[in-house]
Write a protein that holds these residues in place. Structure first.
Motif, short mmCIF file in Angstrom:
data_model
loop_
_atom_site.label_atom_id
_atom_site.label_comp_id
_atom_site.label_asym_id
_atom_site.label_seq_id
_atom_site.Cartn_x
_atom_site.Cartn_y
_atom_site.Cartn_z
N ARG A 156 0.96 -1.22 -0.13
CA ARG A 156 0.04 0.17 0.13
C ARG A 156 0.82 1.25 0.04
N HIS A 157 0.31 2.57 -0.54
CA HIS A 157 1.31 3.58 -0.93
C HIS A 157 1.62 4.06 0.38
N HIS A 158 0.95 4.07 1.55
CA HIS A 158 1.20 4.67 2.83
C HIS A 158 2.19 3.71 3.55
N TRP A 159 2.46 2.45 3.20
CA TRP A 159 3.46 1.42 3.85
C TRP A 159 4.61 1.71 3.13
N ILE A 160 4.79 2.76 2.02
CA ILE A 160 6.11 2.58 1.44
C ILE A 160 7.22 3.02 2.53
N GLN A 161 7.01 4.14 3.00
CA GLN A 161 8.10 4.83 3.96
C GLN A 161 8.19 3.84 5.27
N PRO A 162 7.64 3.51 5.96
CA PRO A 162 7.92 2.60 7.00
C PRO A 162 8.63 1.27 6.60
#
Length: 278
Positions: free
Chosen positions: A142-148
């Motif tokens: 998911r896009h909002h998982w990329i950073q973590p």
């Protein structure tokens, strides 16, 4: 003589009375027109030809794609016959972790000979756009998982040391869906260090409840691919293809991979993680 003056206001009204009368009549007529205006506007709108109406901007139409539009993006003919392992959805990013292999001149010459030999036997393979050694399966992020997700990889991989591995044996691979067949070169040295990297990557995958790598991986660099399951036919040609690798003028070809940097490709973004020098 006495002169009589008429006092009738119809003939000799007060100054300005005639102007006020005209203004009064004009205001009454304007009120009547204003009451009729909405009805007239509505009638004119209904009489308009639909072809004369302005079309919706394309940016608005693209917000509401129908099934036909989605089917178009999944058309395998637009991707060289390749079929997605999972359906594309907005906000989902195809993600995998790998070691890059920059091809050298001798490798490119060998690959050209291999593809030519396969073509002579009726097997047309497509050369890989880029060459790498996979350290994970392709997963959906998911896009909002990329950073973590990438931060977790960075934390684990920063403790891993650089090393080198090599490959010299050709092998045939087929994906789980049996939709593509690959010709690859299997790693012969550096297997233990590659497993260490996989353990770090698998830890991050587990944190995000994603699929981990294969239990007994065959580490390899994919050279070329074709559509469908052509495993048996390609295996029949392996001995002839391997002779092209082993019997070169300069000696047997050895693919050397300097493992100094791990990469993560997610969608159109690439993240790089340097390994320790000592």
């Amino acid at each position: 003589m006495l002169v009589g003056y008429s006092s009738s206001s119809e003939e000799d009204g007060e100054p300005g009375s005639e102007a006020r009368s005209r203004n009064s009549r004009r205001s009454v007529e304007e009120d009547e027109r204003s009451r009729d205006l909405p009805a007239k506007k509505k009638a004119r709108t209904e009489e308009l030809d639909p072809k004369t109406r302005l079309p919706l901007p394309g940016c608005l139409l693209s917000m509401f794609l129908d099934d036909d539009d989605e089917a178009l993006t999944e058309d395998s003919s637009l991707h060289g016959g390749r079929i997605r392992s999972f359906k594309h959805e907005r906000g989902n990013w195809a993600t995998y972790v790998y070691l890059p292999y920059p091809p050298e001149e001798e490798f490119e010459e060998l690959l050209e000979e291999l593809l030519s030999t396969l073509g002579a036997h009726g097997l047309i393979l497509t050369q890989q756009e880029e060459f790498h050694l996979s350290l994970s399966q392709t997963v959906v992020l998911r896009h909002h998982w990329i950073q973590p997700f990438t931060q977790s990889l960075q934390s684990g991989l920063s403790q891993c040391r650089r090393f080198a591995c090599s490959a010299a044996t050709l092998k045939v691979y087929c994906n789980a869906e049996r939709t593509r067949t690959f010709l690859g070169m299997e790693v012969s040295t550096g297997h233990a260090q590659l497993l260490d990297l996989v353990r770090v990557v698998d830890k991050t995958m587990t944190e995000f409840q994603l699929d981990t790598f294969y239990k007994e991986p065959s580490f390899h660099v994919s050279l070329a691919w074709c559509v469908g399951d052509q495993t048996e036919k390609m295996k029949e040609l392996l001995q002839e293809l391997q002779s092209l690798v082993d019997n070169r003028e300069e000696g047997p070809f050895l693919l050397r991979l300097d493992c100094v940097e791990v990469r993560c490709r997610t969608g159109n973004k690439t993240f790089r993680f340097s390994l320790k020098t000592s």
